[in-house]
Design a protein around this motif. Structure first.
Motif, short mmCIF file in Angstrom:
data_model
loop_
_atom_site.label_atom_id
_atom_site.label_comp_id
_atom_site.label_asym_id
_atom_site.label_seq_id
_atom_site.Cartn_x
_atom_site.Cartn_y
_atom_site.Cartn_z
N MET A 20 -79.42 -21.08 -13.18
CA MET A 20 -79.53 -19.89 -13.31
C MET A 20 -80.96 -19.07 -13.04
SD MET A 20 -79.18 -17.48 -16.46
CE MET A 20 -80.43 -17.64 -17.51
N LEU A 21 -81.72 -18.19 -12.57
CA LEU A 21 -82.46 -17.40 -12.01
C LEU A 21 -82.56 -16.47 -13.01
CD1 LEU A 21 -85.35 -17.71 -10.60
CD2 LEU A 21 -84.38 -16.31 -9.73
N GLU A 22 -84.02 -16.37 -13.49
CA GLU A 22 -83.98 -15.27 -15.17
C GLU A 22 -85.44 -15.10 -14.39
OE1 GLU A 22 -83.60 -13.38 -19.20
OE2 GLU A 22 -83.44 -15.88 -18.43
N LEU A 23 -85.89 -13.42 -14.16
CA LEU A 23 -87.17 -13.09 -14.13
C LEU A 23 -87.02 -11.72 -14.92
CD1 LEU A 23 -85.90 -13.40 -11.55
CD2 LEU A 23 -88.28 -11.76 -10.61
N LYS A 24 -88.12 -11.94 -15.81
CA LYS A 24 -88.92 -11.19 -16.95
C LYS A 24 -89.99 -10.59 -17.08
CE LYS A 24 -86.50 -14.06 -20.69
NZ LYS A 24 -86.88 -15.30 -21.62
N ASN A 25 -89.78 -8.83 -17.10
CA ASN A 25 -91.11 -7.91 -17.09
C ASN A 25 -92.47 -8.74 -16.20
OD1 ASN A 25 -90.11 -6.63 -19.61
ND2 ASN A 25 -90.78 -8.44 -20.91
N VAL A 26 -91.54 -8.73 -14.84
CA VAL A 26 -92.33 -9.69 -13.53
C VAL A 26 -93.16 -8.29 -13.41
CG1 VAL A 26 -92.40 -10.48 -11.11
CG2 VAL A 26 -91.20 -11.78 -13.60
N SER A 27 -94.46 -7.94 -13.08
CA SER A 27 -95.36 -7.23 -12.02
C SER A 27 -96.26 -7.60 -11.05
CB SER A 27 -95.99 -5.95 -13.00
OG SER A 27 -95.04 -5.67 -14.19
N PHE A 28 -96.77 -7.04 -10.23
CA PHE A 28 -97.30 -7.54 -8.66
C PHE A 28 -98.24 -6.94 -8.24
CE2 PHE A 28 -97.32 -8.47 -4.70
CZ PHE A 28 -98.21 -9.73 -4.83
N SER A 29 -99.68 -6.35 -8.05
CA SER A 29 -99.96 -5.42 -7.43
C SER A 29 -100.37 -6.33 -6.18
CB SER A 29 -100.98 -5.49 -8.11
OG SER A 29 -100.40 -4.76 -8.84
N ALA A 30 -100.90 -5.48 -4.83
CA ALA A 30 -101.58 -5.85 -3.90
C ALA A 30 -102.55 -5.00 -3.78
CB ALA A 30 -100.38 -6.24 -3.17
N ASP A 31 -104.31 -5.42 -2.52
CA ASP A 31 -104.85 -4.24 -2.50
C ASP A 31 -105.22 -2.60 -3.76
OD1 ASP A 31 -105.53 -6.13 -0.32
OD2 ASP A 31 -103.42 -5.15 0.71
N GLY A 32 -104.71 -2.92 -4.81
CA GLY A 32 -104.85 -1.69 -5.59
C GLY A 32 -103.35 -0.97 -6.30
N LYS A 33 -102.40 -1.69 -5.33
CA LYS A 33 -101.20 -1.30 -5.81
C LYS A 33 -100.60 -2.27 -6.28
CE LYS A 33 -97.88 0.74 -2.72
NZ LYS A 33 -96.79 1.44 -1.30
N GLU A 34 -99.76 -1.78 -6.55
CA GLU A 34 -99.03 -1.45 -8.01
C GLU A 34 -97.13 -1.79 -6.86
OE1 GLU A 34 -97.30 -1.67 -12.48
OE2 GLU A 34 -97.81 0.48 -11.76
N ILE A 35 -96.90 -2.60 -6.54
CA ILE A 35 -96.09 -3.41 -5.99
C ILE A 35 -94.12 -3.36 -6.76
CG2 ILE A 35 -94.98 -4.26 -4.04
CD1 ILE A 35 -97.45 -3.13 -3.28
N LEU A 36 -94.54 -4.18 -7.67
CA LEU A 36 -93.35 -4.50 -9.07
C LEU A 36 -93.53 -4.12 -10.40
CD1 LEU A 36 -92.14 -7.99 -7.28
CD2 LEU A 36 -91.37 -5.62 -6.59
N LYS A 37 -92.39 -3.38 -10.94
CA LYS A 37 -92.78 -2.97 -12.05
C LYS A 37 -92.15 -3.08 -13.43
CE LYS A 37 -94.55 1.80 -10.04
NZ LYS A 37 -94.26 2.76 -9.58
N ASN A 38 -92.60 -4.47 -14.15
CA ASN A 38 -91.74 -5.11 -15.13
C ASN A 38 -89.52 -4.90 -14.69
OD1 ASN A 38 -93.77 -4.43 -17.57
ND2 ASN A 38 -93.45 -2.58 -17.18
N ILE A 39 -89.97 -5.96 -13.79
CA ILE A 39 -89.09 -6.51 -13.13
C ILE A 39 -87.93 -6.91 -14.03
CG2 ILE A 39 -86.94 -7.57 -11.38
CD1 ILE A 39 -88.59 -5.10 -10.09
N ASN A 40 -86.90 -6.64 -14.41
CA ASN A 40 -85.95 -8.41 -15.26
C ASN A 40 -84.80 -8.14 -14.74
OD1 ASN A 40 -87.16 -8.33 -18.10
ND2 ASN A 40 -87.46 -6.50 -17.77
N LEU A 41 -84.81 -9.68 -14.31
CA LEU A 41 -83.18 -9.40 -13.76
C LEU A 41 -82.75 -10.97 -14.05
CD1 LEU A 41 -81.54 -8.88 -10.93
CD2 LEU A 41 -82.73 -9.98 -9.49
#
Length: 236
Positions: free
Chosen positions: A1-22
């Motif tokens: 099982m794969l679980e993502l908890k509150n994953v966030s990611f930014s690139a070049d000063g831009k927020e790409i992913l915001k608190n991903i839970n899956l």
């Protein structure tokens, strides 16, 4: 099982992913869809270890793999097929598929994988993975390579890109067969109706967030006709 908890990611000063839970359960066929630029490819690369999240956790079978390298994740059973396949000058198709499988393979076995993705094996088995191959040919070879790995989690980023109509119909069969035989989880990024229709679960990513998760019966009725940024859901 794969679980993502509150994953966030930014690139070049831009927020790409915001608190991903899956959560992606074992042996599930999952399709991730949503508007272009919504963060789908970035999320797949974070799962594979190509990019590192700014915050949050990634768990594989309960183990925290957030800081694991691409190699360590690959060795633990995660495969990734790029939207634009990588070329390997000096490496033949047979060498690449054999290396991916992690074991010695007969020419017959390699040819079988190539045939399943719609390539005439005798015309490709000894060819180099270089500029002489078209994007569509590279895509099919990469899919054959990932199939040979038989991992617990396989990620495909728009596998239909560069695939002609006949090959696309066969591609659906390949995914269904792969899911049945390997008994691992498959996560595909796609806008295509036929791929969405064979999913156990559909995840919609929009604006860097998970906007909806459910079965195709729950999700698809609300998605048809939704503008995906130069693309619309369509049957190929």
């Amino acid at each position: 099982m794969l679980e993502l908890k509150n994953v966030s990611f930014s690139a070049d000063g831009k927020e790409i992913l915001k608190n991903i839970n899956l959560v992606i359960e074992n042996e599930k066929f999952v399709v991730m869809t949503g508007p272009n630029g919504g963060g789908k490819s970035s999320l797949a690369k974070i799962i594979a270890g190509i990019q590192k999240p700014d915050s949050g956790q990634i768990l594989l079978d309960g183990k925290d793999i957030t800081d694991w390298s691409i190699t360590k994740r690959a060795n633990s059973g995660i495969s990734f097929a790029f939207q634009q396949p990588v070329r390997f000058k000096g490496v033949t198709v047979k060498d690449l598929i054999t290396l991916a499988s992690g074991k010695k393979m007969s020419t017959i076995s390699v040819c079988q994988y190539l045939s399943e993705v719609g390539l005439c094996a005798k015309d490709y088995i000894d060819r180099e993975i270089n500029g002489s191959l078209s994007g569509g040919e590279l895509k099919r070879i990469e899919i054959a390579t990932v199939m040979a790995r038989k991992t617990k989690l396989t990620l495909f980023d728009e596998p239909e890109a560069g695939i002609d109509l006949w090959s696309f119909k066969n591609l659906i069969d390949v995914f269904e067969k792969m899911h049945a035989e390997v008994r691992g989880s498959i996560l595909i990024i796609s806008h295509q109706e036929r791929i969405l229709n064979i999913a156990d679960q559909i995840v919609v990513i929009s604006g860097g967030q998970v906007s909806q998760v459910g079965t195709k019966e729950e999700v698809l009725p609300g998605l048809f006709g939704v503008d995906l940024g130069c693309k619309y859901f369509k049957e190929v």
